[in-house]
Write an enzyme that holds these catalytic residues in place. Structure first.
Site, PDB file in Angstrom:
ATOM      1  N   ASN A  46     -13.619   4.834  -5.384  1.00  0.00           N
ATOM      2  CA  ASN A  46     -13.024   5.007  -4.082  1.00  0.00           C
ATOM      3  C   ASN A  46     -12.238   6.365  -3.827  1.00  0.00           C
ATOM      4  O   ASN A  46     -11.772   6.952  -4.779  1.00  0.00           O
ATOM      5  CB  ASN A  46     -11.890   3.875  -3.884  1.00  0.00           C
ATOM      6  N   LYS A  91       0.940  -1.194  -0.083  1.00  0.00           N
ATOM      7  CA  LYS A  91      -0.063   0.093  -0.048  1.00  0.00           C
ATOM      8  C   LYS A  91       1.016   1.255  -0.120  1.00  0.00           C
ATOM      9  O   LYS A  91       1.959   1.445   0.554  1.00  0.00           O
ATOM     10  CB  LYS A  91      -0.857   0.104   1.131  1.00  0.00           C
ATOM     11  N   CYS A 131      -0.528  11.664  -6.160  1.00  0.00           N
ATOM     12  CA  CYS A 131      -0.797  12.441  -4.878  1.00  0.00           C
ATOM     13  C   CYS A 131      -0.899  13.816  -4.801  1.00  0.00           C
ATOM     14  O   CYS A 131      -0.574  14.709  -5.868  1.00  0.00           O
ATOM     15  CB  CYS A 131       0.402  12.055  -3.877  1.00  0.00           C
TER      16      CYS A 131
HETATM   17  C1  LIG Z   1      -5.570   9.763  -4.280  1.00  0.00           C
HETATM   18  C2  LIG Z   1      -4.617   9.905  -3.207  1.00  0.00           C
HETATM   19  C3  LIG Z   1      -5.154   9.581  -1.646  1.00  0.00           C
HETATM   20  C4  LIG Z   1      -4.059  11.162  -3.210  1.00  0.00           C
HETATM   21  C5  LIG Z   1      -3.425   8.782  -3.400  1.00  0.00           C
HETATM   22  C6  LIG Z   1      -3.774   7.474  -3.153  1.00  0.00           C
HETATM   23  C7  LIG Z   1      -4.789   6.609  -3.750  1.00  0.00           C
HETATM   24  C8  LIG Z   1      -6.073   6.209  -3.409  1.00  0.00           C
HETATM   25  C9  LIG Z   1      -6.327   6.689  -1.968  1.00  0.00           C
HETATM   26  O1  LIG Z   1      -5.814   6.377  -1.139  1.00  0.00           O
HETATM   27  O2  LIG Z   1      -7.714   7.328  -2.021  1.00  0.00           O
HETATM   28  N1  LIG Z   1      -6.778   5.694  -4.097  1.00  0.00           N
HETATM   29  C10 LIG Z   1      -6.471   5.491  -5.366  1.00  0.00           C
HETATM   30  O3  LIG Z   1      -7.461   4.784  -6.153  1.00  0.00           O
HETATM   31  N2  LIG Z   1      -5.251   5.826  -5.883  1.00  0.00           N
HETATM   32  C11 LIG Z   1      -4.442   6.385  -5.181  1.00  0.00           C
HETATM   33  O4  LIG Z   1      -3.352   6.519  -5.785  1.00  0.00           O
END
Ligand SMILES: CC(C)(C)CCc1c(C(=O)O)[nH]c(=O)[nH]c1=O
Length: 313
Positions: free
Chosen positions: A68, A44, A131
């Site tokens: 999500n 993760k 990010c």
């Molecule tokens: C969207 C961010 C929270 C900035 C990065 C982590 C991430 C997330 C998340 O932790 O929400 N979900 C995704 O589908 N892709 C990601 O790269």
């Protein structure tokens, strides 16, 4: 035929991995992944400090995929670094990938990578460029100048192998621009794609969104995203130096989807939404289905068709 996949100098039993974020939060989940039929795995995305992430519901499976807005829940960089160092010692013949993110923007990316540089971990890192950057700017990978500046700053001190996880692009000029930035650096791979950002799914029974954060806006994965994922894999493969390999992620539900990513030039394949829906058994099914495709086409290995998408010219 064999599903053997070569990636950054190692030969894996098959090209399948989890997509970062799915089934990879805890050491127990990671060990179960490692013991599954998957060829490799990724952790993760880690931030400097552990994060709770967003309020639930924050991940929902829907008919054609998932939505999500997790908010980067993770147990913190030290937790995954500790696991990675132990795992590379106990299973030196089973390389994996460590995903790194940042929640505070540009500077945290640099400090996170500096910590890994100074650690005993010597394996691959996947730098999640989806990010947030500073407020008022788009995510890092949608700001080409900041991405260039960030990679320049990291390569000034980072000597270990790493690649980047990219969001999808939708304009040919953007394929050109991100490839021009990435081709300046000794990256080992590029992973296309992350979820398609800021989609919206409405529950027909309640006329309401299905996730709590961001008024229901969230990243889209699953069947919805395959055409975009294939295009990004193909476009980046066509533009990047051959030394930069591609990991194909997005819309892989069947062996045929996997085969199409390989046709577009992917070396490894990541499964997110379908792994979330089906569990670790998805890897047994996908390897069986992909193997059946090679048999039906008379291919002995992936090398015989990898990157050989036909065009109508
Ligand atoms: C969207 C961010 C929270 C900035 C990065 C982590 C991430 C997330 C998340 O932790 O929400 N979900 C995704 O589908 N892709 C990601 O790269």
């Amino acid at each position: 035929p064999t599903l053997q996949a070569t990636f950054y100098g190692h030969t894996y039993d098959n090209p399948f991995m989890n997509a970062s974020g799915v089934h990879c939060m805890t050491t127990a989940e990671l060990d179960a992944l490692a013991d599954s039929a998957a060829g490799s795995f990724v952790t993760k995305s880690a931030t400097a400090e552990a994060r709770e992430g967003n309020p639930e519901p924050r991940y929902v499976n829907v008919d054609l995929g998932s939505i999500n807005s997790m908010g980067l829940p993770n147990l913190g960089l030290d937790y995954y670094l500790d696991y990675a160092i132990k795992r590379q010692a106990s299973h030196p013949d089973q390389p994996f990938v460590m995903s790194v993110a940042s929640y505070q923007g540009f500077d945290e990316y640099v400090t996170n990578m500096r910590k890994i540089q100074e650690s005993d971990y010597t394996g691959l890192v996947e730098l999640n460029l989806s990010c947030p950057n500073v407020p008022g700017k788009p995510q890092m990978a949608y700001d080409f100048e900041d991405t260039d500046r960030l990679l320049t700053e990291i390569f000034a001190f980072y000597t270990k192998p790493f690649g980047v996880k990219l969001p999808p692009y939708f304009d040919i000029m953007h394929f050109d621009k991100i490839a021009a930035v990435l081709n300046q650096f000794d990256l080992k791979f590029v992973n296309c794609i992350n979820s398609i950002g800021n989609g919206l799914y409405i529950d027909k029974a309640t006329d309401t969104v299905v996730i709590k954060p961001k008024g229901g806006f969230g990243g889209i994965g699953g069947e919805y995203v395959k055409p975009t994922a294939l295009a990004n894999v193909r476009a980046l493969k066509q533009r990047l130096n051959p030394s930069i390999e591609i990991i194909g992620t997005g819309g892989i539900l069947t062996g045929r989807d996997a085969y199409e990513h390989l046709l577009c030039g992917a070396s490894m394949l990541q499964v997110g939404t379908q792994l979330e829906k089906e569990g670790l058994g998805v890897f047994d099914r996908l390897t069986k289905e992909l193997l059946a495709i090679l048999e039906s086409k008379g291919y002995a290995s992936i090398a015989e068709f990898k990157g050989k998408l036909g065009t109508l010219d």
